[in-house]
Design a protein around this motif. Structure first.
Motif, PDB file in Angstrom:
ATOM      1  N   TRP A   1       0.843  -1.186   0.000  1.00  0.00           N
ATOM      2  CA  TRP A   1       0.000   0.000   0.000  1.00  0.00           C
ATOM      3  C   TRP A   1       0.883   1.243   0.000  1.00  0.00           C
ATOM      4  CZ3 TRP A   1      -0.377  -3.239   4.470  1.00  0.00           C
ATOM      5  CH2 TRP A   1       0.273  -2.751   5.601  1.00  0.00           C
ATOM      6  N   LYS A   2       0.288   2.370  -0.135  1.00  0.00           N
ATOM      7  CA  LYS A   2       1.018   3.615  -0.307  1.00  0.00           C
ATOM      8  C   LYS A   2       0.926   4.461   0.967  1.00  0.00           C
ATOM      9  CE  LYS A   2       0.015   3.924  -5.302  1.00  0.00           C
ATOM     10  NZ  LYS A   2       0.452   2.671  -5.612  1.00  0.00           N
ATOM     11  N   PRO A   3       1.972   4.460   1.794  1.00  0.00           N
ATOM     12  CA  PRO A   3       1.931   5.260   3.028  1.00  0.00           C
ATOM     13  C   PRO A   3       1.991   6.753   2.720  1.00  0.00           C
ATOM     14  CG  PRO A   3       4.125   4.358   2.710  1.00  0.00           C
ATOM     15  CD  PRO A   3       3.252   3.750   1.647  1.00  0.00           C
ATOM     16  N   GLN A   4       1.358   7.547   3.582  1.00  0.00           N
ATOM     17  CA  GLN A   4       1.524   9.000   3.515  1.00  0.00           C
ATOM     18  C   GLN A   4       2.957   9.312   3.946  1.00  0.00           C
ATOM     19  OE1 GLN A   4      -1.313  10.060   6.482  1.00  0.00           O
ATOM     20  NE2 GLN A   4      -3.105   9.742   5.176  1.00  0.00           N
ATOM     21  N   ILE A   5       3.651  10.158   3.196  1.00  0.00           N
ATOM     22  CA  ILE A   5       5.057  10.432   3.482  1.00  0.00           C
ATOM     23  C   ILE A   5       5.307  11.939   3.540  1.00  0.00           C
ATOM     24  CG2 ILE A   5       7.453  10.108   2.744  1.00  0.00           C
ATOM     25  CD1 ILE A   5       6.575   7.598   1.262  1.00  0.00           C
ATOM     26  N   ILE A   6       5.946  12.348   4.624  1.00  0.00           N
ATOM     27  CA  ILE A   6       6.455  13.715   4.753  1.00  0.00           C
ATOM     28  C   ILE A   6       7.975  13.650   4.665  1.00  0.00           C
ATOM     29  CG2 ILE A   6       6.832  15.640   6.342  1.00  0.00           C
ATOM     30  CD1 ILE A   6       4.055  15.756   5.318  1.00  0.00           C
ATOM     31  N   ILE A   7       8.562  14.391   3.746  1.00  0.00           N
ATOM     32  CA  ILE A   7      10.019  14.484   3.638  1.00  0.00           C
ATOM     33  C   ILE A   7      10.431  15.881   4.085  1.00  0.00           C
ATOM     34  CG2 ILE A   7      12.007  14.469   2.095  1.00  0.00           C
ATOM     35  CD1 ILE A   7      10.583  12.437   0.385  1.00  0.00           C
ATOM     36  N   ALA A   8      11.302  15.922   5.084  1.00  0.00           N
ATOM     37  CA  ALA A   8      11.750  17.210   5.622  1.00  0.00           C
ATOM     38  C   ALA A   8      12.864  17.783   4.760  1.00  0.00           C
ATOM     39  CB  ALA A   8      12.236  17.041   7.062  1.00  0.00           C
ATOM     40  N   SER A   9      12.561  18.904   4.110  1.00  0.00           N
ATOM     41  CA  SER A   9      13.585  19.691   3.440  1.00  0.00           C
ATOM     42  C   SER A   9      13.894  20.885   4.335  1.00  0.00           C
ATOM     43  CB  SER A   9      13.099  20.128   2.053  1.00  0.00           C
ATOM     44  OG  SER A   9      14.105  20.847   1.362  1.00  0.00           O
ATOM     45  N   SER A  10      14.432  21.948   3.772  1.00  0.00           N
ATOM     46  CA  SER A  10      14.918  23.043   4.604  1.00  0.00           C
ATOM     47  C   SER A  10      14.847  24.367   3.857  1.00  0.00           C
ATOM     48  CB  SER A  10      16.373  22.766   5.004  1.00  0.00           C
ATOM     49  OG  SER A  10      16.981  23.901   5.573  1.00  0.00           O
ATOM     50  N   SER A  11      14.714  25.435   4.617  1.00  0.00           N
ATOM     51  CA  SER A  11      14.789  26.781   4.032  1.00  0.00           C
ATOM     52  C   SER A  11      16.158  27.052   3.439  1.00  0.00           C
ATOM     53  CB  SER A  11      14.471  27.827   5.101  1.00  0.00           C
ATOM     54  OG  SER A  11      15.383  27.732   6.182  1.00  0.00           O
ATOM     55  N   GLU A  12      17.157  26.240   3.787  1.00  0.00           N
ATOM     56  CA  GLU A  12      18.493  26.398   3.221  1.00  0.00           C
ATOM     57  C   GLU A  12      18.493  26.301   1.698  1.00  0.00           C
ATOM     58  OE1 GLU A  12      22.029  26.442   4.700  1.00  0.00           O
ATOM     59  OE2 GLU A  12      20.733  27.682   5.954  1.00  0.00           O
ATOM     60  N   VAL A  13      17.519  25.590   1.129  1.00  0.00           N
ATOM     61  CA  VAL A  13      17.518  25.418  -0.329  1.00  0.00           C
ATOM     62  C   VAL A  13      17.308  26.738  -1.063  1.00  0.00           C
ATOM     63  CG1 VAL A  13      16.674  23.046  -0.134  1.00  0.00           C
ATOM     64  CG2 VAL A  13      15.039  24.895  -0.540  1.00  0.00           C
ATOM     65  N   TYR A  14      16.760  27.752  -0.380  1.00  0.00           N
ATOM     66  CA  TYR A  14      16.568  29.044  -1.032  1.00  0.00           C
ATOM     67  C   TYR A  14      17.888  29.759  -1.287  1.00  0.00           C
ATOM     68  CZ  TYR A  14      11.534  28.669  -0.280  1.00  0.00           C
ATOM     69  OH  TYR A  14      10.222  28.256  -0.314  1.00  0.00           O
ATOM     70  N   GLY A  15      18.936  29.358  -0.572  1.00  0.00           N
ATOM     71  CA  GLY A  15      20.251  29.921  -0.813  1.00  0.00           C
ATOM     72  C   GLY A  15      20.383  31.369  -0.378  1.00  0.00           C
ATOM     73  N   PRO A  16      21.434  32.058  -0.858  1.00  0.00           N
ATOM     74  CA  PRO A  16      21.742  33.420  -0.389  1.00  0.00           C
ATOM     75  C   PRO A  16      20.919  34.500  -1.078  1.00  0.00           C
ATOM     76  CG  PRO A  16      23.385  32.716  -1.967  1.00  0.00           C
ATOM     77  CD  PRO A  16      22.466  31.538  -1.778  1.00  0.00           C
ATOM     78  N   THR A  17      19.640  34.323  -1.108  1.00  0.00           N
ATOM     79  CA  THR A  17      18.764  35.329  -1.698  1.00  0.00           C
ATOM     80  C   THR A  17      18.468  36.443  -0.698  1.00  0.00           C
ATOM     81  OG1 THR A  17      16.575  35.708  -2.680  1.00  0.00           O
ATOM     82  CG2 THR A  17      16.739  33.984  -1.014  1.00  0.00           C
ATOM     83  N   SER A  18      18.186  37.620  -1.212  1.00  0.00           N
ATOM     84  CA  SER A  18      17.804  38.740  -0.341  1.00  0.00           C
ATOM     85  C   SER A  18      16.309  39.024  -0.445  1.00  0.00           C
ATOM     86  CB  SER A  18      18.595  40.000  -0.718  1.00  0.00           C
ATOM     87  OG  SER A  18      18.352  40.348  -2.079  1.00  0.00           O
ATOM     88  N   ALA A  19      15.552  38.100  -1.016  1.00  0.00           N
ATOM     89  CA  ALA A  19      14.108  38.294  -1.178  1.00  0.00           C
ATOM     90  C   ALA A  19      13.450  38.496   0.184  1.00  0.00           C
ATOM     91  CB  ALA A  19      13.488  37.094  -1.883  1.00  0.00           C
ATOM     92  N   PRO A  20      12.532  39.454   0.307  1.00  0.00           N
ATOM     93  CA  PRO A  20      11.904  39.719   1.605  1.00  0.00           C
ATOM     94  C   PRO A  20      10.941  38.624   2.046  1.00  0.00           C
ATOM     95  CG  PRO A  20      10.915  41.086  -0.101  1.00  0.00           C
ATOM     96  CD  PRO A  20      12.092  40.413  -0.731  1.00  0.00           C
TER      97      PRO A  20
END
Length: 325
Positions: A112-131
């Motif tokens: 069967w197909k379990p519900q899955i949460i994969i934890a990523s991170s705000s780090e993927v946005y990188g060195p942006t200065s977006a507000p």
């Protein structure tokens, strides 16, 4: 419900464990305790609905069986913390990428197909200065191979892995980009700023600020994070989506230092360190990190229950009575 939490002895995972145990679910935790702590899950040891395996997700022989057992999987197992990322970037990439691939392969092979949460991170946005950081934004990583970005690259790989398995195997996978989660059971030795500030203030200082302190962050209580992840995991409309999870209140690190002193009622000296002094090498910091929560709120109607002040008050009280946060 049967719930598998990889990295479940960490401070975020333990709040998910607590939430599901209170709901009467059966919970299985696997954690190698590299950053997690047995004390975080001790209240449930011995319960017939709780099982713990101290193991590495890369080599654990029980992962296939646990994945087939689970109705829901929270995948939090990863090498985390700035100091550990800088010290061992090879392990960051191996654990975070290969561990996620192994989990998804077993989960997709079940009956069967379990519900899955994969934890990523705000780090993927990188060195942006977006507000305001929105899920559809362009992502940036500096070239040059600095180990600073190993963690971000590994988490971006996790997002790609999760979306690929969601599409090809029709697994209900939701990717969550976590923003500076804080709270009870978190420790400061791996670079987390809030527990470090609390410990330093209660010891009488000095309180060390890296850089000029003008960089901003948005802090979210782990209990709010756990509630949001629970809501997203059970929501069919969140499958195949990337969702920011955090708090959109923005505060500079210098102002955070002042707030910790204020809540503890202990004005202490502040000491500013260059990134080379703090980390032993030049460090590319992210100047702003504030999430757009429009997607999370549209999908779940989520609202926060804990303010930054209330979380700090609990952390300060816990450290004062001698117990660890």
């Amino acid at each position: 419900m049967h719930v598998l939490v990889t990295g479940g002895a960490g401070f975020i995972g333990s709040h998910l464990v607590e939430r599901h145990m209170q709901q009467g679910d059966s919970v299985h935790v696997v954690d190698n305790l590299s950053t997690g702590q047995r004390t975080n899950i001790q209240p449930w040891v011995g319960s017939p609905k709780f099982q713990f395996d101290e193991a590495d997700i890369l080599t654990w022989g029980g992962l296939e069986k646990a994945s087939a057992w689970a109705d829901r999987i929270y995948h939090l197992a990863a090498v985390v913390g700035v100091f550990r990322v800088l010290e061992d970037p090879v392990r960051v990439l191996a654990t975070n990428i290969a561990g996620t691939e192994r989990l998804l392969r077993f989960a997709s092979a079940g009956h069967w197909k379990p519900q899955i949460i994969i934890a990523s991170s705000s780090e993927v946005y990188g060195p942006t200065s977006a507000p305001l950081l929105e899920e559809e934004a362009m992502l940036y990583v500096h070239s040059g191979g600095k180990s600073r970005w190993s963690y971000a690259i590994s988490k971006l790989s996790n997002e790609t892995q999760g979306l690929a398995y969601a599409r090809q195997h029709e697994l209900p996978i939701c990717i969550v980009r976590l923003f500076n989660t804080i709270g009870l059971r978190q420790r400061g030795q791996y670079g987390m700023v809030v527990p470090r500030f609390v410990q330093q203030v209660l010891r009488g200082g000095p309180l060390t600020i890296y850089g000029d302190g003008q960089q901003t962050r948005s802090f979210c209580d782990a209990r709010d994070t756990a509630a949001a992840l629970d809501a997203l995991a059970g929501l069919p409309g969140a499958a195949g989506e990337i969702v920011n999870v955090g708090n959109d209140r923005e505060i500079s690190i210098r102002a955070l230092a002042d707030l910790v002193c204020e809540r503890a009622q202990r004005p202490v000296e502040k000491k500013f360190l260059s990134y080379v002094e703090a980390y032993g090498e030049q460090y590319d910091d992210i100047q702003r990190r504030r999430p757009s929560l429009a997607k999370l709120q549209r999908l779940t109607g989520f609202r926060h229950r804990w303010t930054l002040e209330s979380t700090l008050d609990e952390l300060i009280a816990q450290h004062r009575d001698g117990s660890e946060a």
